[in-house]
Design an enzyme around this catalytic site. Structure first.
Site, PDB file in Angstrom:
ATOM      1  N   ASP A  60     -10.499  51.389  18.800  1.00 20.49           N
ATOM      2  CA  ASP A  60      -9.045  51.298  18.906  1.00 20.49           C
ATOM      3  C   ASP A  60      -8.600  49.968  18.324  1.00 20.49           C
ATOM      4  O   ASP A  60      -9.396  49.034  18.198  1.00 20.49           O
ATOM      5  CB  ASP A  60      -8.586  51.403  20.369  1.00 20.49           C
ATOM      6  CG  ASP A  60      -7.067  51.393  20.483  1.00 20.49           C
ATOM      7  OD1 ASP A  60      -6.406  52.156  19.752  1.00 20.49           O
ATOM      8  OD2 ASP A  60      -6.521  50.584  21.263  1.00 20.49           O
ATOM      9  N   SER A  61      -7.315  49.894  17.998  1.00 15.82           N
ATOM     10  CA  SER A  61      -6.766  48.631  17.527  1.00 15.82           C
ATOM     11  C   SER A  61      -6.873  47.550  18.611  1.00 15.82           C
ATOM     12  O   SER A  61      -6.836  46.369  18.289  1.00 15.82           O
ATOM     13  CB  SER A  61      -5.300  48.826  17.136  1.00 15.82           C
ATOM     14  OG  SER A  61      -4.584  49.383  18.221  1.00 15.82           O
ATOM     15  N   CYS A  95       0.204  58.034  21.896  1.00 23.99           N
ATOM     16  CA  CYS A  95      -0.159  56.628  21.727  1.00 23.99           C
ATOM     17  C   CYS A  95      -1.015  56.253  22.928  1.00 23.99           C
ATOM     18  O   CYS A  95      -0.713  56.645  24.062  1.00 23.99           O
ATOM     19  CB  CYS A  95       1.090  55.748  21.671  1.00 23.99           C
ATOM     20  SG  CYS A  95       0.703  53.985  21.691  1.00 23.99           S
ATOM     21  N   CYS A 120      -7.424  55.918  18.531  1.00 18.85           N
ATOM     22  CA  CYS A 120      -6.163  55.233  18.253  1.00 18.85           C
ATOM     23  C   CYS A 120      -5.332  56.185  17.403  1.00 18.85           C
ATOM     24  O   CYS A 120      -5.805  56.656  16.358  1.00 18.85           O
ATOM     25  CB  CYS A 120      -6.454  53.946  17.481  1.00 18.85           C
ATOM     26  SG  CYS A 120      -4.997  53.095  16.858  1.00 18.85           S
ATOM     27  N   HIS A 140      -1.358  53.708  24.685  1.00 22.30           N
ATOM     28  CA  HIS A 140      -0.788  52.905  25.778  1.00 22.30           C
ATOM     29  C   HIS A 140       0.118  53.704  26.707  1.00 22.30           C
ATOM     30  O   HIS A 140       0.328  53.310  27.851  1.00 22.30           O
ATOM     31  CB  HIS A 140       0.050  51.763  25.197  1.00 22.30           C
ATOM     32  CG  HIS A 140      -0.742  50.665  24.578  1.00 22.30           C
ATOM     33  ND1 HIS A 140      -1.631  50.885  23.558  1.00 22.30           N
ATOM     34  CD2 HIS A 140      -0.774  49.338  24.826  1.00 22.30           C
ATOM     35  CE1 HIS A 140      -2.172  49.725  23.203  1.00 22.30           C
ATOM     36  NE2 HIS A 140      -1.666  48.774  23.962  1.00 22.30           N
ATOM     37  N   GLU A 144       1.354  46.066  27.213  1.00 19.74           N
ATOM     38  CA  GLU A 144       0.458  44.934  26.941  1.00 19.74           C
ATOM     39  C   GLU A 144       0.838  43.702  27.760  1.00 19.74           C
ATOM     40  O   GLU A 144      -0.003  42.885  28.092  1.00 19.74           O
ATOM     41  CB  GLU A 144       0.481  44.583  25.452  1.00 19.74           C
ATOM     42  CG  GLU A 144      -0.044  45.721  24.619  1.00 19.74           C
ATOM     43  CD  GLU A 144      -1.137  45.323  23.650  1.00 19.74           C
ATOM     44  OE1 GLU A 144      -1.092  44.193  23.151  1.00 19.74           O
ATOM     45  OE2 GLU A 144      -2.019  46.164  23.400  1.00 19.74           O
TER      46      GLU A 144
HETATM   47  N1  DGL Z   1      -3.588  52.172  19.755  1.00 16.23           N
HETATM   48  C1  DGL Z   1      -2.318  52.370  19.091  1.00 16.23           C
HETATM   49  C2  DGL Z   1      -1.989  53.867  19.011  1.00 16.23           C
HETATM   50  O1  DGL Z   1      -2.512  54.696  19.729  1.00 16.23           O
HETATM   51  C3  DGL Z   1      -1.201  51.615  19.777  1.00 16.23           C
HETATM   52  C4  DGL Z   1      -1.309  50.129  19.658  1.00 16.23           C
HETATM   53  C5  DGL Z   1      -1.101  49.595  18.254  1.00 16.23           C
HETATM   54  O2  DGL Z   1       0.031  49.694  17.726  1.00 16.23           O
HETATM   55  O3  DGL Z   1      -2.035  49.057  17.712  1.00 16.23           O
HETATM   56  O4  DGL Z   1      -1.169  54.236  18.203  1.00 16.23           O
END
Ligand code: DGL
Length: 278
Positions: free
Chosen positions: A15-16, A197, A78, A199, A163
């Site tokens: 993931d990012s 997403c 992600c 989050h 976050e």
């Molecule tokens: N993990 C990203 C997603 O699911 C969200 C966080 C980001 O923007 O890096 O899109």
């Protein structure tokens, strides 16, 4: 720092940042028998507003790192990376990097089952700007359920709320309600809202608070985990290579102390991470 691992062939989960831990948590719950490596590219997150080229480059570097760590199967947990980088990695990069290796995302497994949740055939999809602008969900859902009308909406304030640990605060109400009102005003017949997403599952309670009780709010973790289980059942040649010592290792491209502190929120248990430089 050079990272040593004695794991033969773990499944890589990318993931990012920390968000993919919501998906990883479901994967480990469903498939606890395997070894896993989780990488959060926190040093370069968020990906949500970045260009296609940048997300591709960052994701590819991460995938190459997983391969060096012994992974043959990598899950992009992600949405933004799945939307903007997965296709190029599968079609252009993998034939060169390792035709025997696989990289899977979260969009297709979700698109495959979303039809089970909706009666009105009207589905809201909430994600980052990158995911929404890519139109990936409209395209993928259209392949499996051409009768479903998809209503996409970017919610750029939701990732920062989570976050910064404000996702339960009264202050979050304004931005949760704002996007939900916008979505429901667009299409009052929506009966299913997909949280596209990593989050957003943390905002589920608040999201439900501002919606009529008959609307399904769908998170992806369980869907992705069941899809991975199904993939491994269908691909014994891959499944037989994955090591099974029930080990999990966590890596971040930023400060491990910060990662460990946030990870508990997303993963539901304490983790101990190490830093890597890609
Ligand atoms: N993990 C990203 C997603 O699911 C969200 C966080 C980001 O923007 O890096 O899109």
């Amino acid at each position: 720092m050079s990272i040593q691992t004695n794991m033969r062939c773990p499944i890589g989960v990318f993931d990012s940042g920390y968000g993919g831990l919501t998906v990883f948590k479901s994967i480990v719950a469903e498939l606890p028998q395997y070894d896993y490596i989780y990488l959060g590219d926190n040093g370069r997150a968020p990906y949500g507003n970045r260009s296609f080229d940048t997300v591709h480059q960052y994701t590819l570097e991460s995938v190459e790192w997983f391969f060096k760590m012994g992974c043959r199967l990598v899950i992009l947990a992600c949405n933004t990376a799945s939307a903007k980088a997965l296709r190029t990695i599968q079609q252009k990069d993998l034939p060169r990097l390792g035709p025997d290796k696989r990289v899977l995302g979260v969009i297709r497994p979700t698109a495959e089952v979303i039809g089970q949740y909706t009666k009105t055939r009207s589905v809201g999809v909430l994600g980052t700007k990158g995911t929404i602008n890519s139109r990936s969900y409209e395209i993928e859902i259209g392949k499996f359920f051409p009768d479903i009308k998809v209503h996409p909406l970017a919610c750029p304030m939701w990732v920062p709320l989570v976050e910064n640990n404000e996702y339960r605060s009264e202050g979050a109400d304004f931005f949760v309600k704002k996007y939900l009102d916008e979505l429901m005003n667009q299409a009052p017949d929506i009966d299913t809202i997909l949280l596209a997403c990593t989050h957003y599952p943390l905002l589920t309670d608040k999201i439900k608070q501002f919606l009529p009780a008959n609307i399904n709010v769908v998170a992806q973790g369980g869907i992705v985990a069941r899809s991975l289980e199904d993939y491994l059942l269908r691909h014994k040649e891959m499944e037989s290579l994955i090591s099974r010592e029930r080990q999990m290792h966590f890596y971040t491209t930023d400060d491990p102390a910060d990662f460990n502190e946030h990870a508990g929120i997303f993963f539901g248990q304490k983790v101990s991470s190490e830093q890597v430089h890609l």
